[in-house]
Write a protein that holds these residues in place. Sequence first.
Motif, short mmCIF file in Angstrom:
data_model
loop_
_atom_site.label_atom_id
_atom_site.label_comp_id
_atom_site.label_asym_id
_atom_site.label_seq_id
_atom_site.Cartn_x
_atom_site.Cartn_y
_atom_site.Cartn_z
N GLU A 123 30.40 -36.56 40.97
CA GLU A 123 30.84 -36.92 42.31
C GLU A 123 29.75 -37.74 42.99
OE1 GLU A 123 33.58 -32.94 42.97
OE2 GLU A 123 31.61 -33.02 43.92
N ILE A 124 30.19 -38.85 43.56
CA ILE A 124 29.21 -39.75 44.19
C ILE A 124 29.70 -40.18 45.57
CG2 ILE A 124 28.36 -40.68 42.00
CD1 ILE A 124 30.15 -43.15 42.52
N GLU A 125 28.79 -40.79 46.30
CA GLU A 125 29.18 -41.50 47.52
C GLU A 125 28.78 -42.95 47.33
OE1 GLU A 125 27.89 -39.92 51.31
OE2 GLU A 125 28.25 -37.88 50.62
N VAL A 126 29.49 -43.83 48.04
CA VAL A 126 29.13 -45.25 47.92
C VAL A 126 28.73 -45.78 49.29
CG1 VAL A 126 30.57 -45.68 45.91
CG2 VAL A 126 31.56 -45.91 48.20
N ALA B 48 34.65 -46.93 39.95
CA ALA B 48 34.60 -45.65 39.24
C ALA B 48 34.75 -45.89 37.74
CB ALA B 48 35.68 -44.72 39.76
N VAL C 59 26.37 -47.87 44.93
CA VAL C 59 26.38 -46.41 44.92
C VAL C 59 25.18 -45.87 45.70
CG1 VAL C 59 26.17 -44.40 43.37
CG2 VAL C 59 27.58 -46.34 42.71
N TYR D 246 32.90 -48.53 50.55
CA TYR D 246 33.92 -47.50 50.82
C TYR D 246 35.11 -48.10 51.56
CZ TYR D 246 35.86 -42.91 51.51
OH TYR D 246 36.69 -41.82 51.46
N GLN E 217 32.39 -40.56 52.82
CA GLN E 217 30.99 -40.63 53.23
C GLN E 217 30.53 -39.33 53.87
OE1 GLN E 217 30.78 -44.80 54.96
NE2 GLN E 217 29.65 -44.59 53.05
N TYR F 171 24.31 -37.64 44.30
CA TYR F 171 25.39 -37.29 43.38
C TYR F 171 25.37 -35.80 43.12
CZ TYR F 171 21.63 -36.99 39.98
OH TYR F 171 20.46 -36.64 39.34
N ILE G 85 34.79 -40.61 43.73
CA ILE G 85 34.08 -41.16 44.89
C ILE G 85 34.49 -40.36 46.12
CG2 ILE G 85 33.69 -43.20 46.31
CD1 ILE G 85 34.18 -44.87 43.77
N LEU H 51 37.53 -49.32 44.73
CA LEU H 51 36.86 -48.05 44.42
C LEU H 51 37.22 -47.59 43.01
CD1 LEU H 51 37.19 -46.11 47.83
CD2 LEU H 51 35.17 -47.22 46.90
#
Length: 432
Positions: free
Chosen positions: A374-377, A393, A354, A382, A415, A358, A412, A389
Amino acid sequence: MSKKFWDEKFETMNESGMKAFQLEKLKETVAWVYDRVPFYKNAFDERGVKPSDLQKLEDIAKFPFTVKTALRDNYPFGLCAVPISDVVRVHASSGTTGKPITGPYTAEDLDQWTDCMARGLWAQEVRPDSILQNAYGMGLFTGGLGFLQGAMRIQCAVVPSGAGMTERQIMLIQDFGTTALCCTPSYCLTIIEKAEKMGVDLKKTNLKTGHFGAEPWTVEMRSEIEARSGIHAYEHYGLTELMGPGVSFTCEHYKIHINEDHVLPEIVDPGTLDPVELGEEGELVFTSLQRRAMPMIRYRTRDICTLRREKCECGRTLVTMDKILGRSDDMMIISGVNVFPSQVETCLMEFEQVEPLYQIRLGKKGYIDHITVEIEVKSAMYQAGQGKLDELAKSISHRIQQVIGINVPIVILPQDTIERSIGKAKRIIDER
Ligand code: DLL
């Protein structure tokens, strides 16, 4: 060999010496505001207390609290205790809604603030031969000029790069040989991410120390910054109402020492407003001890924290505070559980796939608040496919359930979707 402490007398004063000093200054301060600021005179009279009722430090509990609305109601200079001709600088909070909070200073206030900043930076390895890049917002915000002044007092070379223009920040770090970086922790992460994308290894630059603050960040976030940049991540805490940064700073052992010869800290129960014991969590309240332009009496910061008086290996005797858990304004009540963004951050940071980015979307289902995180990986993750994914999660949700005790859906995002911070990161998107 250079001195260990900037101001050894106050930084290593014994408890009884400090308390005696605080009492003397506190008596002066309450009398100063009672005689000069109608707001305080009325508030003290209403509570039936007079400056002469302050005989020992604990008597501070007899005095009324000051809250943010008092500053807004008396905007801009209603709480000022000196004529404007004695004011030499006015800062203000960024305040997203309504009028900002103002922070006027006399020349002496500025001088003391500068000294508090120098004290912190000195404890954090800044020396005359340092090159300090100051990427806090310059202007009304106290961060930019506060760090500039403190660094100038140490007489190191200051690069006032200001917030933003991240590629240029990285160019300056490389070209100037910057050794110390000042900015918010979230902006440091933005810089780290950009440097990685540009193929610049910050560990190979001269950067040694970071002087981060102005927003809550967890120990886990600090470790992430240190691991990816090779920086020793130091911390500063403060607020416009009190002086700006300079209220407290970390030493080499990550203990956050409060400049308690300038501000008297208390922790109160935010519900009952009763004082709580050292070591117990509550709302941080400060009284100015030496300011003249706009001293604060029992100012409720809304920051949730714990105070400790423990021996620190650095040799400082100044009382310490834990990292701020969060602002009470940012506390969410989800399924009856009190939740701060920092608790979510701690869980997220356990997952190395991760990104340290966020946002928490806060909505309502009927009458009940609910959140989505809400996040980005990382890009490898990704690209690993939807199945992986979904699995990730689910694991994160499970972990949050275990640690915080609430069921939170994790989304997720693609990007580069979450806005990169250049100042204070916005963690909560309130859609209620
Ligand atoms: O943020 C002053 C500052 C500038 C501190 C640069 C450190 C470095 P304000 O904009 O008035 O002033 O915001 C004050 O920010 O009440 C906390 O909620 C939060 N805050 C500041 N430092 C920290 C920190 C500046 N180290 C508000 N950890 C405060 C957690 C912090 N929260």
